[in-house]
Design an enzyme around this catalytic site. Structure first.
Site, mmCIF file in Angstrom:
data_model
loop_
_atom_site.group_PDB
_atom_site.id
_atom_site.type_symbol
_atom_site.label_atom_id
_atom_site.label_comp_id
_atom_site.label_asym_id
_atom_site.label_seq_id
_atom_site.Cartn_x
_atom_site.Cartn_y
_atom_site.Cartn_z
ATOM 1 N N CYS B 90 46.568 39.673 62.544
ATOM 2 C CA CYS B 90 46.474 38.710 61.444
ATOM 3 C C CYS B 90 45.659 39.314 60.289
ATOM 4 O O CYS B 90 46.096 40.257 59.669
ATOM 5 C CB CYS B 90 45.900 37.401 61.968
ATOM 6 N N HIS B 198 48.910 36.002 67.258
ATOM 7 C CA HIS B 198 47.606 36.217 67.899
ATOM 8 C C HIS B 198 47.708 36.339 69.427
ATOM 9 O O HIS B 198 47.588 35.331 70.119
ATOM 10 C CB HIS B 198 46.691 35.021 67.601
ATOM 11 N N GLU B 200 45.448 37.479 71.371
ATOM 12 C CA GLU B 200 44.134 37.173 71.978
ATOM 13 C C GLU B 200 43.947 35.670 72.163
ATOM 14 O O GLU B 200 43.157 35.236 72.987
ATOM 15 C CB GLU B 200 43.004 37.782 71.127
#
Lengths: 78, 227
Positions: B90, B198, B200
């Site tokens: 990002c 994302h 994570e």
């Protein structure tokens, strides 16, 4: 004290690069009754006071504009 | 595992907000997470680096434009040039394009709205340190949250990315207008990867989806840094 120069840098999307901000404004204007607006492009104005204009080109290339997507021009004001 | 724990760094800029998630995912994957402060002059001996999401330096000027000149970026650029695995997620992707470690740029989403959603993505080319445990064609739902996620590069660069198999991730339903539905790419050396979604935030099944963890497990199994 060294003389101060006023610099004005204009940064804008390269031609052909999508400018969604400009497009959103172009579409908003008729809603306010402003007719006949063909295109709107939105850029960024950077005003600086500097001791010398020698490094402005480098400042534009390395930070103020992203040459991948933006073009810039600058001038000494006054 | 045992004595040879791999250390993976996460850069922290003022305004980063996915650094904790990245550190958590790295730990879950079985590596030792290491915070790399923006003013650090070295990478503390880590074997891979994640540049996390967020709004570094308030996204002032352009997303990533200021972070790109943070002190920690000099050793990071050296690390990347030497083939070290670097992942930008990002805002991290935006930082890596501003730093010219990845080509192109992330423009404002075409519809001018911030996207905070889930995106179904397809893995295209998986030959990177961060995607080696996936198969081409694998589909995954990952969180997306961005205002400037609209990947752009000139035609020549896009052709190169496509021809050289450097498009890593593609949206199945493009949320931001990116060229060729591109959601992630890798560098010419394939060691630097940028993703808008994302992984994570999808690395613990408790939160709904856990398969993003494989991104971090991939880098551990990557031959060069295998413990």
């Amino acid at each position: 004290m060294a003389d101060t120069l006023k610099i004005r840098v204009l940064v804008r999307p390269k031609s052909g690069i999508l400018d969604p901000q400009g497009e959103a404004v172009r579409r908003a204007l008729p809603a306010l009754g402003f007719e006949g607006v063909k295109t709107v492009h939105i850029g960024r104005l950077v005003e600086m006071e500097v001791e010398s204009a020698d490094e402005i080109e480098g400042m534009c290339r390395r930070l103020l504009a992203n040459p991948t997507i933006e073009e810039y021009e600058w001038e000494v004001v006054r | 595992m045992g004595g040879g724990t791999v250390r993976i760094g996460v850069t922290v800029f003022p305004g980063s907000n996915c650094d904790r998630d990245a550190l958590y995912a790295i730990q879950r994957a079985g590596a030792e997470p290491v915070e790399l402060w923006h003013a650090d002059a070295n990478l503390k001996g880590v074997e891979a680096v994640v540049v996390p999401g967020g709004f570094s330096y308030g996204d002032y000027l352009r997303p990533g434009a200021i972070a790109r000149f943070a002190k920690v970026m000099a050793p990071l650029e050296e690390f990347a040039s030497a083939g070290g695995p670097v992942l930008g997620v990002c805002n991290g992707f935006q930082v890596l394009t501003e730093a010219h470690l990845l080509p192109g740029a992330l423009l404002r989403n075409t519809h001018m709205r911030f996207v905070c959603s889930r995106a179904l993505v397809r893995f295209e080319s998986v030959q990177t340190p961060w995607t080696s445990l996936f198969e081409p064609g694998d589909r995954l739902t990952l969180p997306v949250a961005h205002n400037e996620g609209n990947y752009f590069a000139d035609e020549k660069t896009i052709a190169e990315l496509e021809d050289e198999g450097r498009v890593v991730l593609r949206y199945m339903d493009n949320p931001n207008g990116s060229v060729n539905d591109i959601a992630g790419i890798c560098s010419e050396g394939r060691n630097v990867v940028g993703l808008m979604p994302h992984p994570e935030r999808a690395s613990d099944p408790t939160l709904g989806f856990g398969e993003g963890l494989k991104v971090f497990e991939s880098v551990l199994s990557f031959a060069g840094i295998k413990a």
